[in-house]
Design a protein around this motif. Sequence first.
Motif, PDB file in Angstrom:
ATOM      1  N   ALA A 196     -78.528  87.802  44.607  1.00 38.23           N
ATOM      2  CA  ALA A 196     -77.419  88.457  43.211  1.00 38.23           C
ATOM      3  C   ALA A 196     -76.778  89.423  44.100  1.00 38.23           C
ATOM      4  CB  ALA A 196     -78.516  88.968  42.491  1.00 38.23           C
ATOM      5  N   SER A 219     -72.569  90.330  43.965  1.00 33.21           N
ATOM      6  CA  SER A 219     -72.373  91.411  43.017  1.00 33.21           C
ATOM      7  C   SER A 219     -72.845  92.650  43.465  1.00 33.21           C
ATOM      8  CB  SER A 219     -72.731  91.032  41.454  1.00 33.21           C
ATOM      9  OG  SER A 219     -72.250  92.071  40.509  1.00 33.21           O
ATOM     10  N   PRO A 267     -75.378  93.508  39.936  1.00 31.70           N
ATOM     11  CA  PRO A 267     -75.544  92.498  39.129  1.00 31.70           C
ATOM     12  C   PRO A 267     -75.989  92.573  37.497  1.00 31.70           C
ATOM     13  CG  PRO A 267     -76.941  92.285  41.041  1.00 31.70           C
ATOM     14  CD  PRO A 267     -76.280  93.615  41.020  1.00 31.70           C
ATOM     15  N   HIS A 268     -75.166  91.845  36.667  1.00 28.24           N
ATOM     16  CA  HIS A 268     -75.330  92.176  35.478  1.00 28.24           C
ATOM     17  C   HIS A 268     -76.776  92.005  34.951  1.00 28.24           C
ATOM     18  CE1 HIS A 268     -74.583  90.885  30.893  1.00 28.24           C
ATOM     19  NE2 HIS A 268     -73.874  92.185  30.983  1.00 28.24           N
ATOM     20  N   ARG A 287     -78.298  90.835  32.211  1.00 29.39           N
ATOM     21  CA  ARG A 287     -78.826  89.664  31.421  1.00 29.39           C
ATOM     22  C   ARG A 287     -78.914  88.463  32.313  1.00 29.39           C
ATOM     23  NH1 ARG A 287     -76.779  84.989  30.037  1.00 29.39           N
ATOM     24  NH2 ARG A 287     -77.685  83.932  28.286  1.00 29.39           N
ATOM     25  N   GLU A 288     -77.917  88.237  33.201  1.00 30.15           N
ATOM     26  CA  GLU A 288     -77.752  87.231  34.524  1.00 30.15           C
ATOM     27  C   GLU A 288     -78.787  87.448  35.360  1.00 30.15           C
ATOM     28  OE1 GLU A 288     -75.425  85.093  33.814  1.00 30.15           O
ATOM     29  OE2 GLU A 288     -74.794  85.976  31.977  1.00 30.15           O
ATOM     30  N   LEU A 289     -79.199  88.632  35.835  1.00 30.50           N
ATOM     31  CA  LEU A 289     -80.080  88.771  36.693  1.00 30.50           C
ATOM     32  C   LEU A 289     -81.513  88.311  36.187  1.00 30.50           C
ATOM     33  CD1 LEU A 289     -80.659  90.152  39.656  1.00 30.50           C
ATOM     34  CD2 LEU A 289     -81.368  92.216  38.598  1.00 30.50           C
ATOM     35  N   LEU A 302     -75.509  83.241  39.471  1.00 27.93           N
ATOM     36  CA  LEU A 302     -74.722  83.787  40.712  1.00 27.93           C
ATOM     37  C   LEU A 302     -73.289  83.865  40.261  1.00 27.93           C
ATOM     38  CD1 LEU A 302     -76.781  82.812  43.616  1.00 27.93           C
ATOM     39  CD2 LEU A 302     -76.838  84.934  42.550  1.00 27.93           C
ATOM     40  N   MET A 348     -72.271  86.216  37.683  1.00 27.81           N
ATOM     41  CA  MET A 348     -72.363  87.701  38.358  1.00 27.81           C
ATOM     42  C   MET A 348     -71.073  87.767  39.199  1.00 27.81           C
ATOM     43  SD  MET A 348     -76.223  88.145  39.694  1.00 27.81           S
ATOM     44  CE  MET A 348     -77.663  87.761  38.628  1.00 27.81           C
ATOM     45  N   GLU A 392     -68.115  90.484  38.740  1.00 25.71           N
ATOM     46  CA  GLU A 392     -67.922  91.412  39.849  1.00 25.71           C
ATOM     47  C   GLU A 392     -65.981  91.472  39.938  1.00 25.71           C
ATOM     48  OE1 GLU A 392     -69.673  93.283  41.648  1.00 25.71           O
ATOM     49  OE2 GLU A 392     -68.376  93.993  43.259  1.00 25.71           O
TER      50      GLU A 392
END
Lengths: 440, 440
Positions: free
Chosen positions: A54, A58, A61-62, A64-66, B80, B83, B87
């Motif tokens: 991740a 980034s 990393p956001h 929610r996405e993580l 990914l 993210m 970014e």
Amino acid sequence: MPLIVQKYGGSSVADAGKILSVARRIGAVRQAGTDVVAVVSAMGDTTDELIELAHSVSREPHARELDLLLSTGELVSCTLLTMALRELGHEAISLSGPQAGIHTDTSFGRARISRIEAGRVRRELAAGRIVVVAGFQGITAEDDVTTLGRGGSDTTAVAIAAALEADRCEIYTDVEGIYTADPRIAPDARKLDEVGYEEMLELASLGAKMHPRSIELGGVYRVPIYVASSFSDAPGTLIHAVGNGPSDAFTTPITSDDTVPGRGGFETRPHTGDDTAENQMEDRIKVTGIAYNANVAKITVQGVPDRPGLAAALFEPLADASISVDTIVQNTGGDQSTDISFTVSRTDLPAAVRLVESVAPQMGAAGVVSAADLAAVSIVGSGMQNTPGYASRMFRLLANGGVNIDMITTSEIRISCIISEAQGRDAVRLLHEGFHLDRE
Amino acid sequence: MPLIVQKYGGSSVADAGKILSVARRIGAVRQAGTDVVAVVSAMGDTTDELIELAHSVSREPHARELDLLLSTGELVSCTLLTMALRELGHEAISLSGPQAGIHTDTSFGRARISRIEAGRVRRELAAGRIVVVAGFQGITAEDDVTTLGRGGSDTTAVAIAAALEADRCEIYTDVEGIYTADPRIAPDARKLDEVGYEEMLELASLGAKMHPRSIELGGVYRVPIYVASSFSDAPGTLIHAVGNGPSDAFTTPITSDDTVPGRGGFETRPHTGDDTAENQMEDRIKVTGIAYNANVAKITVQGVPDRPGLAAALFEPLADASISVDTIVQNTGGDQSTDISFTVSRTDLPAAVRLVESVAPQMGAAGVVSAADLAAVSIVGSGMQNTPGYASRMFRLLANGGVNIDMITTSEIRISCIISEAQGRDAVRLLHEGFHLDRE
């Protein structure tokens, strides 16, 4: 049919051979006539590798996405374990956290379990299957995947055990149980046969291998938790209500934000100790173990004008950002200004510093400084309460060893010192030896 | 606002650098004022690695478990990519197949899309977000995760484009478009600017880079599909209705098992070609390309007494097991017994042989033999229909090159020969040169 929930950590399922070995272990329990729900963590270092991945795309990393990314680690291990069980001839099915009905709030990265809808798990068990659940993950009301934070698989296991009213929750890991100190630091550390929820809570929250939430939850729902090695048959450590009756460890009720239907929750019971019990307690070794946490960072807000509401102004933004604050120390100087210091985990330090720096001007603070290279060393034991002398003995042992103490904090069953991480392991050994924990 | 669906294959998102590059490409489209749904495959060789992992714990991994395992590959790449988009400052959200509303039947490993509930995708687009969807996966009515089979991400992309009535579906891969033959085999292969759905269907099902289902679906729902490289800005190939009106390629309607709400589906239109068109067609190069599939295995059921119902008895169990049968040849000898040969993909061969061997005794067959090392080489072109001479020229070219033909099969726009895989690449070059495909 009896039911146990078993949790296997990342090191227990780190490769195909270990997964097959875990499958044999689970299969033997099932064939002996016990229903099994197995909860698994991600294989080996998978979670760290995913976090690294991740960060390769980034800087931050956001959340929610993580979480959706990290949830894949446990999906891999739980499907592989299920395949291995089937390879050995057992009926088995894997369930993701969402499929297993693990509902959480929306705090991505550190979600709390709001409820467990155990219908599907129950149906699969009733169909004669071993159920393998992906630990560490759940789902929000908006259908988004969350993770429960590091060590969250233990929480998944205990929560499912509570929801299913299982006979026992077994946590299998790469150590044989709970020790008087980390055996990698203090080689003469001794394994404990049993420990109370509250003692374990202190040991766990200060660096031992179990996540404190899972122990809180076990205490609240009265789930006996057995911690043992997945690599040997050596007896482990049973975490349960010890001492004067089942609720002895909870004369002060501990609470848990994770809520689970099923058992009736915590019932307060008065402390029933009499003089005899007290006297026995006096004879017991008062220190159960030395806890150690090398992941400590400290923030100091300097020169704050001393007026009401300061602490709230400082700590509310941290709480809103779900950053846990541990030790807090406030020193009021002679000039009506004060320094407030507190510790956070090292991973939370950058975010915490950003938040504190944003509120410091409103507080009229002179400055904000931080240090990342600290550790917490603690002596833990329910026998210590109301017994003076432990604290001073601890400070003396550290002083004799040349260890400087930065901050001190105490609870009923714990005395902790914040020290330099460079001296942390020496401090653990000094205290373990000084309190004679190598002897029963 | 216009809407395009973009699909990025595994090689396009194989590492962090490539993911960031894809994110820049998507971001540029969004900033130019077009809504984007991006569908991604798993990074690089992830899917193969996961399959290998499954085989490390199980000789024949359970299909349901394998699907949940494989679905993680696309979750990793889609989170990914999201993210990376964030970014770069874009609003973006990842959705798993289930979250994107991709509902399928229960054929694990090769599920068909039953419907798309595009509500969440629409809501996220309306909120100004780029939506990144995990390709290749869906969910059954029982809440189990399925995969659509190899190449299924293309199908996800086209199905979502159909459901959202997108202006175009763009498939980004590691090649710059559709060629007259595989450029790795025939170095003088030429890129096509456009190709009809049906021609592309033949090229794709016989080894080109796109999954035939996605082209079927594109044809049925009239989704223009643009195939191009994610690594260059060179123009790609547009797959759409070419020739006499939009439905020219579908005077015989093609069907798709994947159903998608939205557009009204296929409308038959009569062929409107007049003499002029026919004459132009005569002048065109009739062969569009050489398709090649090196993944061919053959099963022959020998000496079957010739009576009605034989083919049904043989192929029904294969259909029930979702094994696709391609070429079928039946040769009746003089003694009232017959040999039935057919081809399957090499991966399906072991399961197919097992099924065939189980029904062969009931059929009174003398034996079952199989061969795994075959390939299919085909000439494809909508201009070939009703024009004799192509087949004989193909057989002559192969004979002159010393290539032995095992089986022959033809359709309106394709002539295929099953040959030894060892001679497959030579055969492609012989035909590409012999039909002068290097020239416009």
